[in-house]
Motif scaffolding. Structure first.
Motif, PDB file in Angstrom:
ATOM      1  N   UNK A   1       0.766  -1.155  -0.126  1.00  0.00           N
ATOM      2  CA  UNK A   1      -0.161  -0.105   0.137  1.00  0.00           C
ATOM      3  C   UNK A   1       0.877   1.412   0.069  1.00  0.00           C
ATOM      4  N   UNK A   2       0.699   2.439  -0.835  1.00  0.00           N
ATOM      5  CA  UNK A   2       1.099   3.719  -0.921  1.00  0.00           C
ATOM      6  C   UNK A   2       0.134   4.515  -0.623  1.00  0.00           C
TER       7      UNK A   2
ATOM      8  N   UNK B   1      -3.321   3.780  -2.787  1.00  0.00           N
ATOM      9  CA  UNK B   1      -2.797   2.925  -3.898  1.00  0.00           C
ATOM     10  C   UNK B   1      -2.383   1.488  -3.305  1.00  0.00           C
ATOM     11  N   UNK B   2      -2.974   0.296  -3.981  1.00  0.00           N
ATOM     12  CA  UNK B   2      -2.589  -1.052  -3.496  1.00  0.00           C
ATOM     13  C   UNK B   2      -2.183  -1.752  -4.892  1.00  0.00           C
ATOM     14  N   UNK B   3      -0.768  -2.302  -4.723  1.00  0.00           N
ATOM     15  CA  UNK B   3      -0.476  -3.163  -5.868  1.00  0.00           C
ATOM     16  C   UNK B   3      -0.951  -4.530  -6.002  1.00  0.00           C
ATOM     17  N   UNK B   4      -1.378  -5.007  -6.978  1.00  0.00           N
ATOM     18  CA  UNK B   4      -1.792  -6.373  -7.116  1.00  0.00           C
ATOM     19  C   UNK B   4      -1.584  -6.928  -8.203  1.00  0.00           C
ATOM     20  N   UNK B   5      -1.480  -8.385  -8.467  1.00  0.00           N
ATOM     21  CA  UNK B   5      -1.342  -9.390  -9.625  1.00  0.00           C
ATOM     22  C   UNK B   5       0.087  -8.858 -10.145  1.00  0.00           C
TER      23      UNK B   5
ATOM     24  N   UNK C   1      -1.385  -4.456 -11.459  1.00  0.00           N
ATOM     25  CA  UNK C   1      -2.583  -3.748 -11.183  1.00  0.00           C
ATOM     26  C   UNK C   1      -2.665  -2.734 -10.050  1.00  0.00           C
ATOM     27  N   UNK C   2      -3.019  -1.556 -10.321  1.00  0.00           N
ATOM     28  CA  UNK C   2      -2.843  -0.737  -9.342  1.00  0.00           C
ATOM     29  C   UNK C   2      -4.496  -0.575  -8.983  1.00  0.00           C
ATOM     30  N   UNK C   3      -4.723  -0.826  -7.500  1.00  0.00           N
ATOM     31  CA  UNK C   3      -6.066  -0.494  -6.931  1.00  0.00           C
ATOM     32  C   UNK C   3      -5.986   0.770  -6.441  1.00  0.00           C
ATOM     33  N   UNK C   4      -6.826   1.778  -6.932  1.00  0.00           N
ATOM     34  CA  UNK C   4      -6.844   3.062  -6.456  1.00  0.00           C
ATOM     35  C   UNK C   4      -8.144   3.483  -5.745  1.00  0.00           C
ATOM     36  N   UNK C   5      -8.032   4.526  -5.065  1.00  0.00           N
ATOM     37  CA  UNK C   5      -9.337   5.184  -4.586  1.00  0.00           C
ATOM     38  C   UNK C   5      -9.648   6.344  -5.481  1.00  0.00           C
TER      39      UNK C   5
ATOM     40  N   UNK D   1     -10.228   1.202  -9.923  1.00  0.00           N
ATOM     41  CA  UNK D   1     -10.709   2.218  -8.893  1.00  0.00           C
ATOM     42  C   UNK D   1     -11.601   1.431  -8.155  1.00  0.00           C
ATOM     43  N   UNK D   2     -11.179   1.461  -6.815  1.00  0.00           N
ATOM     44  CA  UNK D   2     -12.163   0.872  -5.812  1.00  0.00           C
ATOM     45  C   UNK D   2     -13.186   2.054  -5.116  1.00  0.00           C
ATOM     46  N   UNK D   3     -14.382   1.972  -5.158  1.00  0.00           N
ATOM     47  CA  UNK D   3     -15.296   2.884  -4.535  1.00  0.00           C
ATOM     48  C   UNK D   3     -16.606   2.411  -3.908  1.00  0.00           C
TER      49      UNK D   3
END
Length: 640
Positions: free
Chosen positions: A577-578, A585-589, A603-607, A638-640
């Motif tokens: 997590x950053x 921002x969370x790095x995945x895969x 993949x960047x899982x971002x807000x 994007x995670x919302x």
């Protein structure tokens, strides 16, 4: 067991009780029962001076040596005999199936119907339990402790005691002659001779339901290797490891008599007491005495008669082999017999020859593997592994290298070389003709050889050599062919040539060389341990095998270190997590790929979506964690 009036009349002679000590030494309860049963008391001196009729019955109570003297007298005069074990003879009580207080046993032995019983003699001495020749662990350990009660909890200790004796075991030349003149010349550490189920370890090996058939049993112990010795121990000590056949380290002879001679002589003990050394003769006197015992005893020793001799000695060293093995320590693995030796070399020479069948199968397996690589189909690639005949000449080459046999080694190496060229050319042509240039997962999986692949190759080489030497498990070579793929990496290397990608060719061909070196070294080592080449002859071949392994190990070590480093980096970055200007921002895969430049795919899982400046800050932070410059390819989610 019921008796007719005639039978009662036949056995209506005098009942005697014989004890070798003084009368006052007996327990009071037993003395009272002797009086109640109206038994005629005789001390040892009176008994041996007297004569008896066949209708008389003697109940004997005393030491084994005393009982053996009575056995000889019972055989000579024909009276029926019963034995009342002393409290210090639990094994004898178990053998006769007698349990309970002495008084009730006395009444039972005075009334039970006698039956004919064989007697085993070692020269002129009757054998109650067994005779031990030399060393026959664990059978001999039990024989030498006849007055000890073996509990299940002590079996592990017995196993280690028997295993510890492995260091001192030495095979000697032995000549065994049976009643019908059959002669066996072999090498043994010892033997156990018996004619009834008096040794539970021996019973575990034989699994016979009945004895008392006019024959003795001789178990000849000749460990062929450390492995066969351990197998023998497990089967002997633990009943749950029973198998339908004898262990390879054990031979069986059933005969009315046998004579055993050893060079050098072996010590002999009878019922736990040392009685000289070989040569010695053993003989069964069929139906020698009329004996009284429990029903459970007669279930295992029902009177029968067999004139057929049995010699199950296929696994024991033959005469010529015996002269060789007596000069050697036990090998780790069992050595092949002369017949197996000839069969294996015949098969290996056939496998190492270049033939039209080999060429056709190589081309077909290559086409199948190459198409499977393009289709990214594991099942098709596995089919190609099974079809490819490349494993056989490699195993043949390892034997030729081990024995420094030029014709065997060069012939097999030529066949392997032709196979390699056929695979590379076939894959190259097919890759050049097909319009695809995409690197599939099946191809990529063969571009990163490491020390782990070398380990797989070594284990597979061990399995291949062992399976090749044992026809019973030759079907296991199919599993070896799948485990250590030979054609798929060569096909990948050929595709690399077709695409003009030299790095792809290098890495895939390195995997093949890894498999080749590992199989050759491991198979040669196992063939040597199996006795197919003496160490002085095998040294040069093993040195070359080690050199091949070391040469491929250098680049594999570098690759393995890179693999370990990559695994650590991926573990660090996955789900990392950053915070960038308030955006989570969370790095995945996360995937790391090496080439001209190292690429990080993730993949960047971002807000909220990241802008260019924030992406650059993220890249800088990731490169700091990685310790090197990276090209990043990212997709924002994007995670919302």
């Amino acid at each position: 067991m019921s008796q007719s009036g005639e039978e009662k009349e036949e056995h209506s002679g005098t009942l005697y009780f014989v004890y070798e000590g003084a009368r006052e030494e007996l327990p009071e309860a037993l003395l009272e029962e002797i009086e109640a049963q109206k038994l005629e008391w005789l001390d040892a001196g009176e008994f041996f001076k007297s004569s008896f009729e066949p209708k008389d019955r003697v109940i004997a109570h005393g030491s084994l040596l005393f009982l053996k003297k009575i056995l000889r007298k019972a055989e000579a005069e024909g009276f029926s005999l019963a034995i009342l074990p002393t409290p210090k003879q639990p094994k004898l009580a178990r053998l006769l199936g007698l349990s309970g207080v002495e008084g009730s046993l006395l009444a039972f032995l005075g009334s039970v119907e006698p039956q004919p019983l064989d007697l085993l003699y070692a020269e002129e001495e009757p054998v109650f339990f067994s005779a031990l020749v030399g060393e026959a662990p664990p059978l001999g350990l039990q024989n030498m402790a006849l007055n000890e009660d073996l509990e299940r909890g002590s079996r592990l200790g017995l196993f280690f005691r028997a295993f510890w004796r492995l260091r001192g075991l030495r095979r000697v030349l032995a000549e065994v002659t049976t009643a019908k003149g059959q002669t066996l010349k072999t090498a043994i550490t010892g033997a156990l001779i018996f004619n009834r189920e008096a040794n539970s370890f021996a019973a575990n090996l034989l699994q016979e339901s009945s004895y008392n058939d006019g024959q003795l049993r001789a178990l000849l112990i000749s460990p062929l290797s450390v492995v066969s010795y351990l197998h023998h121990l497990m089967v002997s000590i633990y009943a749950r490891f029973r198998q339908p056949s004898l262990p390879d380290s054990v031979g069986l002879i059933k005969s009315e008599s046998l004579t055993i001679e050893c060079d050098p002589p072996l010590k002999i003990s009878v019922d736990g007491v040392e009685r000289g050394e070989t040569p010695m003769s053993f003989r069964v006197h069929p139906k020698a005495i009329s004996f009284c015992a429990s029903e459970s005893f007669w279930e295992r020793n029902h009177p029968t008669q067999s004139d057929k001799e049995t010699l199950r000695v296929d696994h024991l060293p033959k005469e010529d082999e015996a002269k060789e093995v007596i000069r050697k320590h036990l090998p780790i693995l069992t050595h092949a017999s002369e017949e197996e030796y000839k069969e294996l070399f015949t098969a290996l020479r056939a496998d190492g020859k270049l033939s039209s069948t080999f060429v056709i199968l190589m081309i077909l397996s290559t086409l199948l593997a190459t198409v499977g690589l393009f289709l990214n189909s594991a099942s098709v690639v596995i089919g190609a592994m099974l079809l490819a005949p490349l494993m056989q000449p490699i195993v043949t080459f390892s034997m030729g290298l081990l024995r420094w046999d030029g014709s065997l080694a060069y012939g097999a190496l030529r066949t392997v070389s032709v196979g390699v060229v056929l695979v590379l050319l076939s894959a190259l042509i097919l890759a050049a003709l097909l319009p695809f240039r995409e690197l599939t997962a099946e191809m990529a999986g063969r571009l990163h050889p490491s020390l782990l692949d070398l380990l797989v190759a070594v284990v597979s080489g061990i399995a291949a050599a062992y399976a090749k030497n044992n026809p019973k498990i030759s079907g296991s070579l199919v599993g070896v062919a799948i485990a250590v793929a030979l054609v798929p990496p060569l096909s990948t290397a050929g595709i690399g040539l077709g695409w003009g990608d030299w790095m792809m060719f290098y890495h895939a061909f390195l995997l093949f060389l890894t498999n080749f070196a590992g199989i050759v070294f491991a198979a040669a080592l196992i063939f040597m341990l199996l006795g197919f080449s003496p160490l002085h002859r095998a040294k040069k071949g093993l040195i070359y095998g080690v050199m091949m392994v070391l040469l491929v190990a250098i680049p594999l070590t570098l690759s393995f270190r890179q693999m370990v480093r990559d695994a650590g980096l991926l573990q660090t970055l996955e789900s990392r997590r950053f915070q960038l200007d308030g955006k989570a921002v969370t790095l995945a895969n996360v995937i790391l790929r090496h080439g001209k430049s190292d690429r990080l795919l993730c993949d960047l899982v971002v807000s909220a979506p990241l802008n260019q400046k924030e992406m650059q800050r993220l890249k800088t932070e990731v490169e700091r964690l990685a310790g090197e410059a990276l090209i990043m390819e990212c997709a924002q989610r994007i995670r919302f």
